[in-house]
Write a protein that holds these residues in place. Structure first.
Motif, mmCIF file in Angstrom:
data_model
loop_
_atom_site.group_PDB
_atom_site.id
_atom_site.type_symbol
_atom_site.label_atom_id
_atom_site.label_comp_id
_atom_site.label_asym_id
_atom_site.label_seq_id
_atom_site.Cartn_x
_atom_site.Cartn_y
_atom_site.Cartn_z
ATOM 1 N N GLN A 31 0.831 -1.198 0.000
ATOM 2 C CA GLN A 31 0.000 0.000 0.000
ATOM 3 C C GLN A 31 0.867 1.250 0.000
ATOM 4 O O GLN A 31 0.586 2.216 -0.704
ATOM 5 N N ALA A 32 1.921 1.246 0.809
ATOM 6 C CA ALA A 32 2.784 2.412 0.895
ATOM 7 C C ALA A 32 3.447 2.716 -0.443
ATOM 8 O O ALA A 32 3.669 3.866 -0.778
ATOM 9 N N SER A 33 3.752 1.688 -1.203
ATOM 10 C CA SER A 33 4.446 1.897 -2.470
ATOM 11 C C SER A 33 3.556 2.566 -3.518
ATOM 12 O O SER A 33 4.051 3.020 -4.532
ATOM 13 N N GLU A 34 2.244 2.622 -3.255
ATOM 14 C CA GLU A 34 1.345 3.264 -4.203
ATOM 15 C C GLU A 34 1.548 4.776 -4.240
ATOM 16 O O GLU A 34 1.152 5.434 -5.182
ATOM 17 N N VAL A 35 2.132 5.340 -3.197
ATOM 18 C CA VAL A 35 2.387 6.773 -3.136
ATOM 19 C C VAL A 35 3.811 7.036 -3.598
ATOM 20 O O VAL A 35 4.765 6.521 -3.024
ATOM 21 N N LYS A 36 3.959 7.839 -4.624
ATOM 22 C CA LYS A 36 5.281 8.121 -5.183
ATOM 23 C C LYS A 36 5.902 9.302 -4.453
ATOM 24 O O LYS A 36 5.277 10.343 -4.286
ATOM 25 N N THR A 37 7.128 9.135 -3.988
ATOM 26 C CA THR A 37 7.892 10.226 -3.406
ATOM 27 C C THR A 37 9.219 10.342 -4.143
ATOM 28 O O THR A 37 9.542 9.519 -4.998
ATOM 29 N N THR A 38 9.989 11.344 -3.774
ATOM 30 C CA THR A 38 11.320 11.487 -4.367
ATOM 31 C C THR A 38 12.324 10.535 -3.731
ATOM 32 O O THR A 38 13.467 10.456 -4.184
ATOM 33 N N GLN A 39 11.920 9.833 -2.681
ATOM 34 C CA GLN A 39 12.843 8.948 -1.970
ATOM 35 C C GLN A 39 13.277 7.784 -2.858
ATOM 36 O O GLN A 39 12.459 7.166 -3.535
ATOM 37 N N VAL A 40 14.556 7.479 -2.826
ATOM 38 C CA VAL A 40 15.081 6.337 -3.566
ATOM 39 C C VAL A 40 14.912 5.073 -2.740
ATOM 40 O O VAL A 40 14.562 4.014 -3.258
ATOM 41 N N GLU A 41 15.150 5.190 -1.431
ATOM 42 C CA GLU A 41 15.009 4.071 -0.511
ATOM 43 C C GLU A 41 14.260 4.580 0.721
ATOM 44 O O GLU A 41 14.852 5.219 1.591
ATOM 45 N N LEU A 185 23.413 13.211 8.056
ATOM 46 C CA LEU A 185 22.091 12.873 8.582
ATOM 47 C C LEU A 185 21.401 11.744 7.822
ATOM 48 O O LEU A 185 20.302 11.323 8.191
ATOM 49 N N ALA A 186 22.033 11.237 6.785
ATOM 50 C CA ALA A 186 21.361 10.344 5.834
ATOM 51 C C ALA A 186 20.745 9.113 6.462
ATOM 52 O O ALA A 186 19.716 8.621 5.987
ATOM 53 N N ASP A 187 21.315 8.573 7.528
ATOM 54 C CA ASP A 187 20.815 7.330 8.107
ATOM 55 C C ASP A 187 20.034 7.536 9.398
ATOM 56 O O ASP A 187 19.710 6.557 10.084
ATOM 57 N N GLU A 188 19.708 8.787 9.713
ATOM 58 C CA GLU A 188 19.010 9.084 10.965
ATOM 59 C C GLU A 188 17.519 8.750 10.845
ATOM 60 O O GLU A 188 16.803 9.332 10.029
ATOM 61 N N LYS A 189 17.043 7.835 11.668
ATOM 62 C CA LYS A 189 15.653 7.371 11.584
ATOM 63 C C LYS A 189 14.654 8.416 12.061
ATOM 64 O O LYS A 189 13.492 8.412 11.624
ATOM 65 N N ASN A 190 15.055 9.310 12.967
ATOM 66 C CA ASN A 190 14.125 10.299 13.498
ATOM 67 C C ASN A 190 13.993 11.542 12.621
ATOM 68 O O ASN A 190 13.124 12.384 12.864
ATOM 69 N N LEU A 191 14.844 11.669 11.627
ATOM 70 C CA LEU A 191 14.735 12.803 10.708
ATOM 71 C C LEU A 191 13.565 12.578 9.758
ATOM 72 O O LEU A 191 13.512 11.575 9.046
ATOM 73 N N ILE A 192 12.609 13.513 9.757
ATOM 74 C CA ILE A 192 11.471 13.419 8.839
ATOM 75 C C ILE A 192 11.881 13.864 7.441
ATOM 76 O O ILE A 192 11.613 13.192 6.451
ATOM 77 N N ASP A 249 21.854 11.512 0.284
ATOM 78 C CA ASP A 249 20.799 10.989 1.152
ATOM 79 C C ASP A 249 19.678 10.449 0.263
ATOM 80 O O ASP A 249 18.986 11.219 -0.409
ATOM 81 N N LYS A 250 19.511 9.136 0.267
ATOM 82 C CA LYS A 250 18.485 8.488 -0.549
ATOM 83 C C LYS A 250 17.161 8.334 0.193
ATOM 84 O O LYS A 250 16.176 7.903 -0.391
ATOM 85 N N HIS A 251 17.139 8.683 1.495
ATOM 86 C CA HIS A 251 16.068 8.206 2.356
ATOM 87 C C HIS A 251 14.994 9.224 2.750
ATOM 88 O O HIS A 251 13.827 8.857 2.860
ATOM 89 N N HIS A 252 15.373 10.455 2.994
ATOM 90 C CA HIS A 252 14.469 11.352 3.706
ATOM 91 C C HIS A 252 13.619 12.206 2.769
ATOM 92 O O HIS A 252 13.984 12.453 1.623
ATOM 93 N N LEU A 253 12.495 12.643 3.292
ATOM 94 C CA LEU A 253 11.557 13.444 2.518
ATOM 95 C C LEU A 253 12.111 14.836 2.240
ATOM 96 O O LEU A 253 12.858 15.402 3.042
ATOM 97 N N LEU A 254 11.709 15.391 1.108
ATOM 98 C CA LEU A 254 12.075 16.757 0.733
ATOM 99 C C LEU A 254 10.860 17.645 0.979
ATOM 100 O O LEU A 254 9.857 17.558 0.265
#
Length: 391
Positions: A31-41, A185-192, A249-254
């Protein structure tokens, strides 16, 4: 500081739900994958999702998250001559201790689940204070957002010339900012996610910075050639910043620029941003509930009220009180907006003599009734979230 066993117990359960410790996930991975974001991972990091036509932040464990944040948290507010003894004797002159023993416990007791943006006014219409270090963010042990200083075109700032977004020098600067901030900050889990400029003057200015004018002359938007040029300029800006972040940073939202909702916002700028950001973020001190609803309907994108407060700026008082009833009404209204993912209050945490307001005064006394009202409002949203997604 207004802490009770009952309140702590409630907040532990409600915040646990929002931070990924509840039993039932909002979205499975498909379900989550149905929403497209700029995140690579995106797996294991904050991302975006939809359920019942409502946008939500999704926390690293796959649970719903409506961000309720406080902005402007600066330890210098506790280092005036009249209160520096508190800093030295209570916290041992340590910012990490202050964060762990004051900031984080208070924010959680007050029902906030996010640190929206830590930088604070230093002197009116000058630069903000420094951001937190990675160790200071880690000391919070709660979600947060971080601003990247790609450009200094803030509507409140009066000293800096505009950058040329097409120049190689600026592109080199963007890469430096990204590797300086995002690589760490790329691997920080608490960074939105990352904000960019605070209220950039794309097509407007303010009296204190009329000398430099807006980034782009709004008179030129009267012609097709002018509109095309703004699209090209804004596209270059957003693509350059996006690409630089994603190199490190491949992970966090822009979260993009924090647009001033009560100033002209060129459609060309927003349309140029849309492919390269995940959220449209706004500052709005006048009518945020209606304005964010309008922007969500116009664009179909998730929206965030990244900075706002119901302050009586006409008050003759030197220190301005906060406005708990305004906060409660605004938070409840935004929560009903199917595109809104949260609200970050233009606090600050502790008042200084520049901003002149805060949830604590210089001696760490809370802003009484208003803080209680904000706490109740935050708790009500946490309760609603728990009820909506318990099954």
């Amino acid at each position: 500081m207004m802490r009770t066993t009952k309140r702590r117990s409630f907040l532990r359960s409600s915040l646990a739900f929002g931070c990924g410790l509840a039993a039932t996930p909002l979205l499975n991975s498909a379900q989550a994958s149905e929403v497209k974001t700029t995140q690579v991972e995106a797996s294991g990091f904050f991302t975006l999702g939809k359920r019942n036509d409502h946008w939500w932040l999704i926390d690293p464990a796959g649970k719903p998250f409506f961000t309720m944040g406080l902005n402007h948290i600066d330890p210098a507010s506790l280092r005036y001559p009249e209160n520096v003894d508190i800093w030295r004797e209570k916290y041992g002159g340590s910012t990490l201790r202050w964060i762990k023993e004051s900031v984080a416990p208070n924010l959680k007791d007050w029902g906030f689940n996010t640190v929206g943006w830590v930088q604070e006014v230093t002197v009116k219409k000058w630069q903000h204070s420094r951001p937190f270090t990675i160790d200071e963010y880690r000391a919070l042990e709660m979600p947060y957002c971080h601003l990247l200083p790609f450009t200094e075109s803030h509507q409140w700032e009066k000293h800096t010339v505009h950058y040329d977004f097409r120049s190689e020098d600026w592109k080199e600067w963007v890469d430096y900012v990204a590797r300086s901030h995002c690589a760490e900050l790329a691997d920080e889990k608490n960074l939105i996610g990352y904000f960019y400029s605070d209220c950039p003057t794309w097509t407007h200015d303010r009296p204190d910075n009329q000398w430099r004018g807006p980034i782009f002359d709004p008179e030129r938007l009267k012609t097709e050639a002018g509109r095309k040029e703004l699209i090209e300029l804004a596209t270059s800006y957003y693509k350059t910043t996006h690409d630089a972040i994603r190199r490190y940073d491949k992970h966090h939202l822009l979260l993009g620029d924090r647009y001033e909702a009560n100033a002209p916002i060129a459609t060309e700028v927003v349309n140029a941003a849309k492919p390269y950001v995940d959220v449209l973020s706004f500052q709005d001190f006048r009518d945020p509930v209606n304005h964010l609803d309008e922007w969500h309907k116009k664009t179909g994108m998730p929206v965030l009220l990244a900075d706002a407060a119901g302050v009586n700026f006409r008050s003759e008082e030197f220190f301005k009180p906060n406005n708990g009833p305004w906060y409660a009404k605004t938070l409840a209204g935004l929560f009903e907006n199917p595109g809104c993912i949260g609200f970050h209050l233009c606090g600050a945490y502790q008042r200084n003599k520049a901003r002149r307001r805060g949830l604590l005064d210089e001696m760490e006394k809370p802003d009484g009734q208003h803080v209680e009202q904000m706490t109740t409002a935050n708790e009500q949203i946490s309760q609603k979230m728990a009820q909506m997604f318990q099954n």
